[in-house]
Design a protein around this motif. Structure first.
Motif, PDB file in Angstrom:
ATOM      1  N   LEU A  72      40.422  36.064  47.182  1.00 33.11           N
ATOM      2  CA  LEU A  72      39.934  37.338  46.650  1.00 33.11           C
ATOM      3  C   LEU A  72      40.023  38.388  47.750  1.00 33.11           C
ATOM      4  CD1 LEU A  72      38.505  38.581  44.168  1.00 33.11           C
ATOM      5  CD2 LEU A  72      36.341  37.859  45.198  1.00 33.11           C
ATOM      6  N   VAL A 124      38.679  41.377  49.033  1.00 39.95           N
ATOM      7  CA  VAL A 124      37.431  42.130  48.865  1.00 39.95           C
ATOM      8  C   VAL A 124      37.643  43.584  49.271  1.00 39.95           C
ATOM      9  CG1 VAL A 124      35.037  42.314  49.668  1.00 39.95           C
ATOM     10  CG2 VAL A 124      36.082  40.054  49.263  1.00 39.95           C
ATOM     11  N   ARG A 139      46.333  42.460  46.118  1.00 43.35           N
ATOM     12  CA  ARG A 139      45.335  41.782  45.301  1.00 43.35           C
ATOM     13  C   ARG A 139      45.987  40.715  44.426  1.00 43.35           C
ATOM     14  NH1 ARG A 139      41.134  45.543  41.921  1.00 43.35           N
ATOM     15  NH2 ARG A 139      39.591  43.906  41.675  1.00 43.35           N
ATOM     16  N   ASN A 187      37.474  46.692  46.831  1.00 47.27           N
ATOM     17  CA  ASN A 187      37.435  46.161  45.465  1.00 47.27           C
ATOM     18  C   ASN A 187      36.054  45.635  45.110  1.00 47.27           C
ATOM     19  OD1 ASN A 187      40.261  46.520  44.782  1.00 47.27           O
ATOM     20  ND2 ASN A 187      40.669  44.966  46.361  1.00 47.27           N
ATOM     21  N   ASP A 223      45.455  36.768  44.938  1.00 52.07           N
ATOM     22  CA  ASP A 223      44.899  36.083  43.770  1.00 52.07           C
ATOM     23  C   ASP A 223      45.758  34.869  43.396  1.00 52.07           C
ATOM     24  OD1 ASP A 223      42.956  36.081  41.548  1.00 52.07           O
ATOM     25  OD2 ASP A 223      44.777  36.339  40.351  1.00 52.07           O
ATOM     26  N   GLN A 230      38.331  31.801  46.543  1.00 51.51           N
ATOM     27  CA  GLN A 230      37.797  31.865  45.169  1.00 51.51           C
ATOM     28  C   GLN A 230      37.168  30.550  44.723  1.00 51.51           C
ATOM     29  OE1 GLN A 230      41.172  33.082  42.824  1.00 51.51           O
ATOM     30  NE2 GLN A 230      41.021  35.210  43.447  1.00 51.51           N
TER      31      GLN A 230
END
Ligand code: TMP
Ligand code: ASP
Length: 252
Positions: free
Chosen positions: A176, A178, A167, A99, A171, A208
């Motif tokens: 995050l 990655v 994700r 991502n 979140d 985050q």
């Protein structure tokens, strides 16, 4: 009464041991505390890592299974670093979804760490330590004949679905996602299942709420880069996921 008896060791990898059971539809996976990086050039034992990765993987597999994603996971074992899974023929491919740019991508291409990748990149590697797990081209993948063209498409679609769901989940707890690596396998009946593990050994996860590029790392990069606090970081990941997911079930 237990539902199965443990059988002989079938396979020992760098981070896990796979044991037979007396049932042909069940194998037992023991997560080890061993950590390796750079194709096992760097090695250590990190007490507690096996249990944390087992618990994190169980929770993530159950989450994905609940969303209709087929996985090999059947339940946790009686010991905290064991899980029961369906036996599969693992396809020797490491399927990586990215991502944000990090790790090998930043070493190989002029992309600064943290560059957003939209749509996410899907990179396939040939899983063989003797060859150093090389990045595959489509032509090389075809030449190896590990999967049919249809299965190749099915694998990428599954990996992208896993990415969308993980994700969203990470979140929701301030992490995050990655990038990550998954492995897949076929059952005897030819069903494609998500296999291996999904843990901070196989994902890059950044906090985050933390801006510092080293302090935010909550995954195996702490080990790769000698940042310390590896097990503490994995513990943080489990704690966060426990806020969003139910306790995984013990297989009985
Ligand atoms: P990379 O940036 O080193 O190619 O790694 C991409 C992702 O794959 C990252 O989340 C770590 C994971 N990974 C594994 O799970 N096993 C491996 O052997 C390697 C090299 C990476
Ligand atoms: N799995 C790799 C190793 O064996 C390394 C990594 O995750 O970076 O050593």
């Amino acid at each position: 009464m237990t539902a199965f008896q443990l059988g002989p060791l079938l396979h020992e990898g760098k981070a896990k041991r796979v044991h037979a059971t007396d049932r042909s539809d069940l194998v037992a996976v023991e997560y080890k505390d061993d950590a390796t990086a750079f194709n096992a050039l760097k090695k250590a034992s990190l007490p507690g890592k096996g249990t944390l990765n087992c618990q994190i993987s169980a929770l993530l597999f159950e989450h994905l299974a609940g969303l209709g994603i087929p996985t090999h996971y059947m339940g946790l074992g009686e010991s905290a670093n064991w899980m029961l899974v369906r036996p599969v023929r693992v396809i020797p491919l490491e399927v990586v979804i990215r991502n944000l740019a990090a790790g090998s991508l930043c070493r190989e291409l002029p992309l600064p760490p943290g560059t957003p990748l939209d749509p996410p990149l899907c990179d396939l590697y040939y899983k063989d330590d003797a060859y150093g797990d090389p990045l595959l081209t489509e032509a090389r993948l075809e030449r190896l004949q590990l999967v049919t063209p249809e299965q190749r498409l099915q694998i990428e679609a599954l990996a992208r679905r896993v990415n969308d769901e993980l994700r969203r989940l990470f979140d929701s707890v301030g992490l995050l996602l990655v990038d990550f690596k998954i492995e897949l396998g076929f059952t005897g009946a030819g069903e494609l299942l998500l296999a291996d593990e999904i843990s901070p050994d196989t994902c890059r996860l950044w906090d985050q709420a933390v801006a510092d590029s080293q302090d935010r790392i909550l995954d195996k990069d702490r080990f790769r880069q000698d940042l310390g606090g590896v097990v503490e970081a994995y513990g943080q990941v489990l704690k966060r996921l426990q806020q969003a997911c139910p306790e995984p079930t013990v297989y009985r």
